[in-house]
Scaffold this motif. Sequence first.
Motif, PDB file in Angstrom:
ATOM      1  N   TRP A 160     -14.514  24.713  12.588  1.00 21.89           N
ATOM      2  CA  TRP A 160     -15.089  24.707  14.144  1.00 21.89           C
ATOM      3  C   TRP A 160     -16.529  24.907  13.998  1.00 21.89           C
ATOM      4  N   LEU A 161     -17.276  25.816  13.460  1.00 21.68           N
ATOM      5  CA  LEU A 161     -18.680  26.170  13.662  1.00 21.68           C
ATOM      6  C   LEU A 161     -19.397  24.667  13.533  1.00 21.68           C
ATOM      7  N   ASN A 162     -19.190  24.107  12.303  1.00 24.17           N
ATOM      8  CA  ASN A 162     -19.841  22.832  11.902  1.00 24.17           C
ATOM      9  C   ASN A 162     -19.670  21.756  12.962  1.00 24.17           C
ATOM     10  N   LEU A 163     -18.379  21.542  13.600  1.00 21.16           N
ATOM     11  CA  LEU A 163     -18.063  20.771  14.619  1.00 21.16           C
ATOM     12  C   LEU A 163     -18.859  21.085  15.830  1.00 21.16           C
ATOM     13  N   ARG A 164     -18.702  22.172  16.024  1.00 18.74           N
ATOM     14  CA  ARG A 164     -19.584  22.870  17.385  1.00 18.74           C
ATOM     15  C   ARG A 164     -20.832  22.530  17.330  1.00 18.74           C
ATOM     16  N   ARG A 165     -21.557  22.678  16.119  1.00 17.39           N
ATOM     17  CA  ARG A 165     -23.148  22.234  15.903  1.00 17.39           C
ATOM     18  C   ARG A 165     -23.230  20.798  15.996  1.00 17.39           C
TER      19      ARG A 165
ATOM     20  N   VAL B 126     -21.470  18.640  18.182  1.00 12.90           N
ATOM     21  CA  VAL B 126     -21.260  18.510  19.343  1.00 12.90           C
ATOM     22  C   VAL B 126     -22.498  18.749  20.096  1.00 12.90           C
ATOM     23  N   PHE B 127     -23.155  20.002  20.055  1.00 14.61           N
ATOM     24  CA  PHE B 127     -24.370  20.415  20.792  1.00 14.61           C
ATOM     25  C   PHE B 127     -25.608  19.404  20.464  1.00 14.61           C
ATOM     26  N   GLU B 128     -25.674  18.899  19.312  1.00 11.10           N
ATOM     27  CA  GLU B 128     -26.729  17.846  18.753  1.00 11.10           C
ATOM     28  C   GLU B 128     -26.344  16.581  19.230  1.00 11.10           C
ATOM     29  N   ARG B 129     -25.110  15.999  19.414  1.00  8.00           N
ATOM     30  CA  ARG B 129     -24.978  14.910  20.121  1.00  8.00           C
ATOM     31  C   ARG B 129     -25.036  14.895  21.522  1.00  8.00           C
ATOM     32  N   ASP B 130     -24.617  15.816  22.226  1.00 11.35           N
ATOM     33  CA  ASP B 130     -25.012  16.035  23.758  1.00 11.35           C
ATOM     34  C   ASP B 130     -26.002  16.367  24.246  1.00 11.35           C
ATOM     35  N   ASN B 131     -27.151  16.692  23.169  1.00  8.08           N
ATOM     36  CA  ASN B 131     -28.339  17.350  23.650  1.00  8.08           C
ATOM     37  C   ASN B 131     -28.363  18.492  24.411  1.00  8.08           C
ATOM     38  N   ASN B 132     -27.607  19.244  24.105  1.00  8.52           N
ATOM     39  CA  ASN B 132     -27.678  20.780  24.669  1.00  8.52           C
ATOM     40  C   ASN B 132     -27.554  20.725  26.207  1.00  8.52           C
TER      41      ASN B 132
ATOM     42  N   PRO C  21      -6.639  20.574  26.193  1.00  9.65           N
ATOM     43  CA  PRO C  21      -6.711  21.923  25.577  1.00  9.65           C
ATOM     44  C   PRO C  21      -6.165  21.862  24.348  1.00  9.65           C
ATOM     45  N   ARG C  22      -6.476  22.906  23.521  1.00  9.32           N
ATOM     46  CA  ARG C  22      -5.871  23.147  22.311  1.00  9.32           C
ATOM     47  C   ARG C  22      -4.416  23.639  22.514  1.00  9.32           C
ATOM     48  N   SER C  23      -4.196  24.320  23.654  1.00  7.25           N
ATOM     49  CA  SER C  23      -2.682  24.939  23.739  1.00  7.25           C
ATOM     50  C   SER C  23      -1.759  23.802  23.995  1.00  7.25           C
ATOM     51  N   SER C  24      -2.117  22.668  24.517  1.00  4.73           N
ATOM     52  CA  SER C  24      -1.152  21.675  24.628  1.00  4.73           C
ATOM     53  C   SER C  24      -1.344  20.489  23.666  1.00  4.73           C
ATOM     54  N   HIS C  25      -2.438  20.569  22.887  1.00  2.00           N
ATOM     55  CA  HIS C  25      -2.760  19.345  22.016  1.00  2.00           C
ATOM     56  C   HIS C  25      -3.464  20.180  20.711  1.00  2.00           C
ATOM     57  N   PRO C  26      -2.650  20.663  20.433  1.00  2.00           N
ATOM     58  CA  PRO C  26      -3.479  21.592  18.841  1.00  2.00           C
ATOM     59  C   PRO C  26      -3.745  20.418  17.788  1.00  2.00           C
ATOM     60  N   GLU C  27      -3.152  19.138  17.891  1.00  2.00           N
ATOM     61  CA  GLU C  27      -3.691  18.170  17.024  1.00  2.00           C
ATOM     62  C   GLU C  27      -5.268  17.800  17.147  1.00  2.00           C
ATOM     63  N   LEU C  28      -5.537  17.654  18.454  1.00  2.00           N
ATOM     64  CA  LEU C  28      -6.991  17.485  18.727  1.00  2.00           C
ATOM     65  C   LEU C  28      -7.938  18.650  18.873  1.00  2.00           C
ATOM     66  N   ALA C  29      -7.559  19.652  18.115  1.00  2.00           N
ATOM     67  CA  ALA C  29      -8.520  20.760  18.119  1.00  2.00           C
ATOM     68  C   ALA C  29      -9.967  20.425  17.386  1.00  2.00           C
ATOM     69  N   LEU C  30      -9.890  19.793  16.505  1.00  2.00           N
ATOM     70  CA  LEU C  30     -11.080  19.352  15.470  1.00  2.00           C
ATOM     71  C   LEU C  30     -11.481  18.024  15.836  1.00  2.00           C
ATOM     72  N   ASP C  31     -11.194  17.483  16.805  1.00  2.00           N
ATOM     73  CA  ASP C  31     -11.569  15.733  17.065  1.00  2.00           C
ATOM     74  C   ASP C  31     -12.631  15.839  17.873  1.00  2.00           C
ATOM     75  N   ILE C  32     -13.830  15.338  17.345  1.00  2.00           N
ATOM     76  CA  ILE C  32     -14.895  15.469  18.089  1.00  2.00           C
ATOM     77  C   ILE C  32     -14.970  14.687  19.391  1.00  2.00           C
ATOM     78  N   ASP C  33     -14.338  13.415  19.580  1.00  2.00           N
ATOM     79  CA  ASP C  33     -13.870  12.683  20.597  1.00  2.00           C
ATOM     80  C   ASP C  33     -13.395  13.567  21.731  1.00  2.00           C
ATOM     81  N   ASN C  34     -12.790  14.829  21.379  1.00  2.00           N
ATOM     82  CA  ASN C  34     -12.050  15.448  22.324  1.00  2.00           C
ATOM     83  C   ASN C  34     -12.731  16.621  22.861  1.00  2.00           C
ATOM     84  N   LEU C  35     -14.052  16.749  22.424  1.00  5.53           N
ATOM     85  CA  LEU C  35     -14.838  17.728  22.942  1.00  5.53           C
ATOM     86  C   LEU C  35     -16.375  17.484  23.732  1.00  5.53           C
TER      87      LEU C  35
END
Length: 148
Positions: free
Chosen positions: A76-81, A83-89, A113-127
């Motif tokens: 999660w921490l790597n993916l989060r970083r 997303v911030f880089e991709r979307d220019n903060n 949301p993770r609650s209804s789509h846990p399979e997309l929790a680490l999908d960068i296109d869902n962030l």
Amino acid sequence: MYQVSYAVAGRTRRKPYQTEAGAKRAILRWLQQHQSSEGCRAILYSPDEAPLSFSDASELDEVASQQVNFYSSQAWLNLRRQVFERDNNRCACCGASPAHDPNTVLHVDHIKPRSSHPELALDIDNLQILCAACNLGKSNLSQRKWRE
């Protein structure tokens, strides 16, 4: 579909949930809120298993630790970083950025949301990046994808 029956002080209500994890998180919160109430009980009905009964929040510690472990996981921490880089903060909804206002707080939002789509929790296109105000306004009710 999962159902939870909540009972306290002779009153019962039933609520549906899309995922087992979402139902268990809701039970955990409810039990924590009603821990001083005598006779409180939540029963989880799932499509493929026998009903599970819970009367104490400690019975659901595993669910809470899974929630915490996700947001502190290296994946999660790597993916989060990324997303911030991709979307220019910058907030995908209103464009807010700490570069323009140092008080801006940005969140990484799960579009579905993770609650209804846990399979997309680490999908960068869902962030997407949303400022605190836009993210709290969206909550988990909207699945609007703001970024282009």
